[in-house]
Write an enzyme that holds these catalytic residues in place. Structure first.
Site, mmCIF file in Angstrom:
data_model
loop_
_atom_site.group_PDB
_atom_site.id
_atom_site.type_symbol
_atom_site.label_atom_id
_atom_site.label_comp_id
_atom_site.label_asym_id
_atom_site.label_seq_id
_atom_site.Cartn_x
_atom_site.Cartn_y
_atom_site.Cartn_z
ATOM 1 N N CYS A 129 43.822 39.100 46.181
ATOM 2 C CA CYS A 129 44.526 37.885 46.602
ATOM 3 C C CYS A 129 44.717 36.909 45.435
ATOM 4 C CB CYS A 129 43.834 37.230 47.788
ATOM 5 S SG CYS A 129 42.080 36.951 47.586
ATOM 6 N N HIS A 130 43.972 37.089 44.350
ATOM 7 C CA HIS A 130 44.171 36.239 43.184
ATOM 8 C C HIS A 130 45.546 36.469 42.542
ATOM 9 C CE1 HIS A 130 42.310 39.973 41.656
ATOM 10 N NE2 HIS A 130 43.031 39.759 40.569
#
Length: 189
Positions: free
Chosen positions: A154-155
């Protein structure tokens, strides 16, 4: 055992093992079921670890047991070590998606399979990829609900205007991960 049964811990819940590993972004709590890696938690101090394990146990119906030798956990620790040392660009681990469902699961699966190391995607673009154009805000909610950060990256989701966006592990952690992957430059000092 067919694919729908789960190994039980004798009290009706599924067995959950956990371990903590030190990484380039601090300690991570890893939890796994017989199905696969089920949870990754940032900043795994003793207090954070206790709360995370309590929540996980309540969600899965069993008390998690520390077991760093559990095969999925041992492999996750090995792969995370290689990732943080620059020797691995993706993860090859069985994942247990039972903590997430619906739209959020679809988005996270697309993220895991369709946004490779060293690249980023906008919230809106990711929404479009799962058939929900205009769902950028919902993608942000899905990123915040990601039970498997780092492994399900998700980064790598950023704002369309070039902003870094939010991150459950903190913006400094997101910057470190994006720097590790070569998306952001190394800080000058």
């Amino acid at each position: 055992m067919d694919g729908h049964e789960r190994k039980q811990d004798g009290r009706g819940g599924q067995r959950v093992a956990w371990a903590v590993t030190d990484t380039g972004i601090g300690p991570l709590l890893l939890a796994a079921t017989p199905e696969g890696l089920v949870n990754v938690v940032f900043h795994a101090s003793e207090a954070v670890r206790g709360l995370a394990l309590e929540r996980l146990g309540a969600r899965l119906g069993t008390e998690p047991v520390e077991d760093p030798e559990q095969p999925v956990l041992a492999e996750a620790v090995r792969q995370l070590g290689a990732y943080f040392s620059g020797g691995r660009r993706d993860f090859d681990l069985p994942l247990d998606w039972s903590l997430i469902s619906g739209f959020n699961r679809r988005v996270l699966r697309e993220l895991a399979s369709g946004v490779p190391y060293g690249t980023v995607v906008g919230y809106g673009e990711l929404a479009g990829r799962v058939g929900e154009p205009g769902g950028g805000q919902a993608v942000g909610v899905a990123m915040g609900a990601n039970p498997l950060p780092v492994v399900v990256p998700c980064h790598r989701v950023v704002e369309s205007d070039g902003g870094i966006g939010g991150f459950g592990g903190g913006l400094e952690t997101k910057r470190k991960l994006l720097t590790l992957e070569g998306v952001l430059p190394e800080p000058l000092f």
